[in-house]
Design a protein around this motif. Structure first.
Motif, PDB file in Angstrom:
ATOM      1  N   THR A  30       0.842  -1.197   0.000  1.00 23.18           N
ATOM      2  CA  THR A  30       0.000   0.000   0.000  1.00 23.18           C
ATOM      3  C   THR A  30       0.874   1.242   0.000  1.00 23.18           C
ATOM      4  N   PRO A  31       1.156   1.831  -1.153  1.00 17.87           N
ATOM      5  CA  PRO A  31       1.966   3.048  -1.206  1.00 17.87           C
ATOM      6  C   PRO A  31       1.386   4.188  -0.392  1.00 17.87           C
ATOM      7  N   ALA A  32       0.045   4.219  -0.242  1.00 19.02           N
ATOM      8  CA  ALA A  32      -0.573   5.295   0.544  1.00 19.02           C
ATOM      9  C   ALA A  32      -0.101   5.240   1.991  1.00 19.02           C
ATOM     10  N   ALA A  33       0.027   4.027   2.553  1.00 16.86           N
ATOM     11  CA  ALA A  33       0.519   3.894   3.925  1.00 16.86           C
ATOM     12  C   ALA A  33       1.969   4.342   3.998  1.00 16.86           C
ATOM     13  N   LEU A  34       2.753   4.024   2.987  1.00 16.27           N
ATOM     14  CA  LEU A  34       4.172   4.383   2.999  1.00 16.27           C
ATOM     15  C   LEU A  34       4.337   5.900   2.968  1.00 16.27           C
ATOM     16  N   THR A  35       3.528   6.580   2.119  1.00 14.56           N
ATOM     17  CA  THR A  35       3.629   8.033   2.049  1.00 14.56           C
ATOM     18  C   THR A  35       2.971   8.711   3.236  1.00 14.56           C
ATOM     19  N   GLY A  36       2.142   7.989   3.971  1.00 17.77           N
ATOM     20  CA  GLY A  36       1.471   8.539   5.144  1.00 17.77           C
ATOM     21  C   GLY A  36       2.170   8.182   6.443  1.00 17.77           C
ATOM     22  N   ASN A  37       3.475   7.794   6.359  1.00 21.13           N
ATOM     23  CA  ASN A  37       4.282   7.446   7.544  1.00 21.13           C
ATOM     24  C   ASN A  37       3.684   6.287   8.334  1.00 21.13           C
ATOM     25  N   GLN A  38       3.064   5.365   7.629  1.00 21.49           N
ATOM     26  CA  GLN A  38       2.510   4.172   8.257  1.00 21.49           C
ATOM     27  C   GLN A  38       3.246   2.939   7.710  1.00 21.49           C
ATOM     28  N   PRO A  39       3.288   1.867   8.473  1.00 20.52           N
ATOM     29  CA  PRO A  39       3.956   0.658   7.978  1.00 20.52           C
ATOM     30  C   PRO A  39       3.266   0.117   6.731  1.00 20.52           C
ATOM     31  N   ALA A  40       4.075  -0.279   5.779  1.00 23.07           N
ATOM     32  CA  ALA A  40       3.567  -0.870   4.544  1.00 23.07           C
ATOM     33  C   ALA A  40       4.328  -2.161   4.283  1.00 23.07           C
ATOM     34  N   GLY A  41       3.590  -3.147   3.767  1.00 22.97           N
ATOM     35  CA  GLY A  41       4.226  -4.407   3.442  1.00 22.97           C
ATOM     36  C   GLY A  41       5.249  -4.247   2.325  1.00 22.97           C
ATOM     37  N   LEU A  42       6.405  -4.872   2.489  1.00 24.96           N
ATOM     38  CA  LEU A  42       7.492  -4.704   1.518  1.00 24.96           C
ATOM     39  C   LEU A  42       8.120  -6.054   1.211  1.00 24.96           C
ATOM     40  N   GLU A  43       8.311  -6.302  -0.083  1.00 23.55           N
ATOM     41  CA  GLU A  43       9.081  -7.457  -0.535  1.00 23.55           C
ATOM     42  C   GLU A  43      10.176  -6.947  -1.457  1.00 23.55           C
ATOM     43  N   LEU A  44      11.439  -7.231  -1.095  1.00 20.60           N
ATOM     44  CA  LEU A  44      12.567  -6.737  -1.869  1.00 20.60           C
ATOM     45  C   LEU A  44      13.510  -7.896  -2.171  1.00 20.60           C
ATOM     46  N   ASP A  45      13.940  -7.978  -3.431  1.00 23.18           N
ATOM     47  CA  ASP A  45      14.911  -8.985  -3.857  1.00 23.18           C
ATOM     48  C   ASP A  45      15.947  -8.271  -4.714  1.00 23.18           C
TER      49      ASP A  45
END
Length: 769
Positions: free
Chosen positions: A209-224
């Motif tokens: 959820t990019p909205a949570a990321l831009t709203g200083n809230q935790p957002a699920g992230l998968e990075l490889d």
């Protein structure tokens, strides 16, 4: 009615066609000017559209702008901060009717971006605020648009970061990226490939959820992220509030740690010993205070293997709590990478350590520690404190064996001691700089400690090293077949080190002690040994030259090799005859002095006072049932020589009552002088002459007076009696008649002349006047 509807529909169609056709009748230069003006106002930088501008409204609203540039402020390395070969975008019509901007494509082709930080701290990515746009529909309701991007594309993009303050530069080149985001509440998915510092990499990213990321809230992230230099996988959450906050599982793999460090211009200590690093665990917390739990990390290279399993916290001074293991089967090569030089040898080849680490990055303890060095091992606990300017080591270790010989310099050639005998004190400068590099508090219990030829057993030692001053309290140890205790100190704070030691030993084998430390093995026996000394010097030779202190021994049941005092005493008659004939230099002591000669003793006591490397013999007394010796003189410890005067005595009845070796009451001492490697033993006649002179004046008169009064004896008998010389028998000539032999008087006078430095003059021939 139907006709009106058809007409209306036709008119509407014409209006739509007209609207769609309007952009084609507006000159492109108008679009370019408006776009440049709007972008320049927004960025407060000159924005130039040097290429063509294409705009269309069917089947979707689209625009293409070529040769776009955004200028740099004055004073930066290049005229432009951003240059792009082409910017392309398109928006769908229908979603606009429901107040939604659905971007079908947004592409940047051949974009080049330079980010620069000047030496004065200014940067080119900080933009001034744009001029405020005029407010419209004040007081009215304003509607908002939702946005989504079906495809965002970077093709052949490059990004350069230049830090003039640090003198570093990083380049991201040949970047291709494709991303999509249907909405701010929909997943953002991206795939990218490119080169960082000329190293290829691939990356995949998903944000729930990019909205949570831009709203200083935790957002699920998968990075490889993967490359030839490193790979990283992360699955969890990310929160962008100040410092990034993580909460998730990660796996990292660095195949070549030195190569990765070179990519970032980092200098790692002993980098030649580093290799592959693997790690996995859970990361939680802000990036600058990250807590790693369940961490499993390992390192593998040709020179070093290591592993850690436990927890690590990066906040503050950090925190460690886990099991650590380190091992190397090429320890000499490993130490060489850290510029540690060792003397050649077969030791210090393998090393391993395991234990439980607990503490911080500045102060850590290893409990349950097991160390192995070659065939040696140790157990206990040890710690390292880096909180002060000088590192401090603490420990409490038990060791079956510790061999420090390898740290004493290059060993001598095999058999050199035997072939060269006693070696002089070394003049090589002592290198004690290491004593100032670290502080230490160590309690050591060593079953067998080896330092060169010295072997100590059952050693209990408390070592303190502070500010270059080393003190070792040797509570107990066994050496040279005896039990010891004492203290040792070394002060390395100045260019000329100072040393001091106090040692007391009981039941010490003196032959082992002197043979090991000084190469002198001519004295055996067991007993007590006590030494207290201090000195200073830049080499071992200097230290021996300045040595001050006291030494005392109390030995029993031993042997002096190379000297048979009893045989020397038994030569008293030979000594008298030599005195009588004036031929002391021709005395033969072969029986008394030889490699096989020995003197047994029941007790041997000495007290020495040392000043500037020379020991004065205050007391030296040797006793046995038959022989006794009282000694005096000096022993030059620095020069490895001696000058001793031994007054010998013998008890002919072997009852322990020794009588002084004498020439009719005049003591005749033995002198031992010369280097330790080849001492010379001779009778010391220096006192005999003076004693004879003192006694002759009174005893000669008394003896002569007594003989004349009694009418018995003659002067020659008296003088001969003083010296213990009997009247010689009259020899017979060839005819069998007795010839006139030298009188006792003549013999005595000759003897006195030899002792007193005069000789009886020969009768001159009658022809000489």
């Amino acid at each position: 009615m139907k006709r009106f509807l058809l007409i209306g529909t036709g008119i509407l169609a014409l209006l739509v066609i007209a609207a769609l056709s309007v952009p084609f009748f507006i000159p492109k230069s108008v679009y370019k000017a408006q776009i440049e003006k709007a972008a320049t106002n927004a960025l407060q930088r000159d924005v130039t559209l040097a290429g063509e501008v294409d705009i269309s409204v069917f089947p979707r609203i689209s625009a293409t702008v070529r040769q776009v540039s955004v200028a740099n402020p004055e004073g930066f390395a290049t005229p432009n901060m951003i240059e792009a070969g082409e910017l392309r975008g398109s928006v769908k019509w229908m979603p606009l009717l429901s107040q939604r901007v659905d971007v079908q494509e947004l592409a940047f082709i051949d974009a080049q971006v330079l980010l620069q930080k000047r030496e004065d701290g200014r940067t080119n990515w900080e933009f001034a605020e744009a001029d405020p746009a005029p407010a419209e529909n004040e007081g009215g309701a304003s509607g908002g648009f939702e946005a989504g991007i079906e495809s965002a594309v970077l093709e052949n993009a490059s990004l350069t970061f230049r830090d003039d303050v640090a003198g570093t530069s990083y380049e991201l080149t040949e970047l291709d990226l494709r991303a999509s985001m249907r909405g701010m509440d929909q997943p953002l998915v991206a795939e990218a490939a490119g080169k960082f510092q000329s190293q290829a990499f691939n990356m995949s990213l998903k944000v729930d959820t990019p909205a949570a990321l831009t709203g200083n809230q935790p957002a699920g992230l998968e990075l490889d992220l993967s490359s030839d230099l490193a790979s990283l996988d992360y699955t969890g959450s990310l929160q962008l509030s100040g410092s990034p906050v993580f909460d998730g599982a990660f796996t990292a793999n660095i195949p070549d740690t030195p190569a990765l460090a070179r990519q970032f211009d980092l200098t790692l200590p002993a980098s030649a010993a580093l290799g592959r690093v693997r790690a996995k665990g859970t990361a939680k917390g802000p990036l600058d205070a990250l807590a790693l739990t369940g961490l499993e990390a390992s390192h593998d290279s040709a020179l070093l293997t290591a592993s850690y399993a436990g927890d690590v916290s990066l906040g503050g001074d950090g925190k460690l709590n886990g099991n650590v293991s380190v091992a190397s089967d090429r320890m000499r090569d490993l130490l060489a990478t850290a510029n540690v030089a060792l003397a050649p040898g077969e030791t210090l080849q393998t090393f391993s350590a395991t234990g439980q680490a607990d503490g911080s990055f500045k102060s850590v303890m290893l409990n349950g520690l097991t160390l192995k060095l070659d065939d040696l091992s140790a157990t206990g606990q040890a710690g390292l404190d880096l909180s002060a300017a000088t590192p401090r080591i603490v420990g409490d270790m038990a060791m079956p064996e510790l061999d420090l010989t390898a740290f004493m310099g290059e060993p001598a050639d095999e058999g050199s001691s035997a072939s060269q005998g006693i070696q002089p004190w070394s003049k090589e400068p002592l290198d004690l700089a290491g004593l100032k590099a670290v502080n230490a508090q160590l309690d050591l219990d060593v079953a067998r400690l080896v330092v060169g030829d010295v072997v100590l057993t059952d050693t209990v030692t408390a070592v303190n090293l502070t500010g270059g001053v080393l003190t070792a309290d040797l509570t107990r140890f066994n050496a040279f077949n005896g039990t010891w205790q004492g203290k040792l100190s070394v002060d390395a704070r100045t260019a000329t080190p100072k040393v001091g030691f106090d040692m007391q030993g009981q039941q010490v084998a003196i032959a082992n002690l002197l043979g090991t430390l000084a190469g002198f093995d001519s004295l055996t026996g067991t007993g007590n040994f006590k030494v207290s000394a201090s000195s200073s010097g830049a080499s071992l030779d200097d230290i021996m030259q300045a040595l001050d202190g006291t030494v005392s021994t109390d030995l029993s049941d031993g042997i002096i090799r190379g000297l048979n005092v009893a045989a020397l005493v038994r030569s008293a008659s030979t000594l008298k005859q030599a005195v009588a004939t004036g031929s002391l230099e021709n005395l033969n002591f072969s029986e008394a002095l030889s490699e096989n000669a020995e003197t047994d003793f029941s007790s041997f006591n000495t007290v020495l006072t040392i000043n500037d490397g020379v020991a004065n013999v205050d007391l030296m007394k040797l006793l046995s049932p038959v022989v006794g010796v009282d000694g005096s003189g000096k022993i030059n410890l620095a020069g490895q020589s001696m000058d001793l005067r031994l007054a010998t005595s013998i008890d002919k009845a072997a009852q322990g009552q020794g009588s002084v070796v004498q020439l009719n009451g005049i003591p005749v001492p033995v002198r031992i002088s010369g280097p330790w490697s080849k001492p010379k033993v001779t009778p010391d006649m220096s006192g005999v002459t003076s004693a004879l002179k003192a006694e002759l004046g009174t005893r000669l008169l008394n003896e002569l007076g007594g003989s004349s009064a009694s009418g018995s004896g003659s002067a020659e008998d008296v003088i001969g009696g003083l010296l213990g010389i009997e009247r010689p028998a009259e020899p017979e000539d060839e005819t069998g008649e007795a010839t006139q032999a030298p009188s006792a008087e003549e013999t005595a006078i000759n003897a006195l002349g030899g002792l007193l430095g005069t000789r009886k003059k020969e009768d001159k021939p009658s022809g000489d006047n």
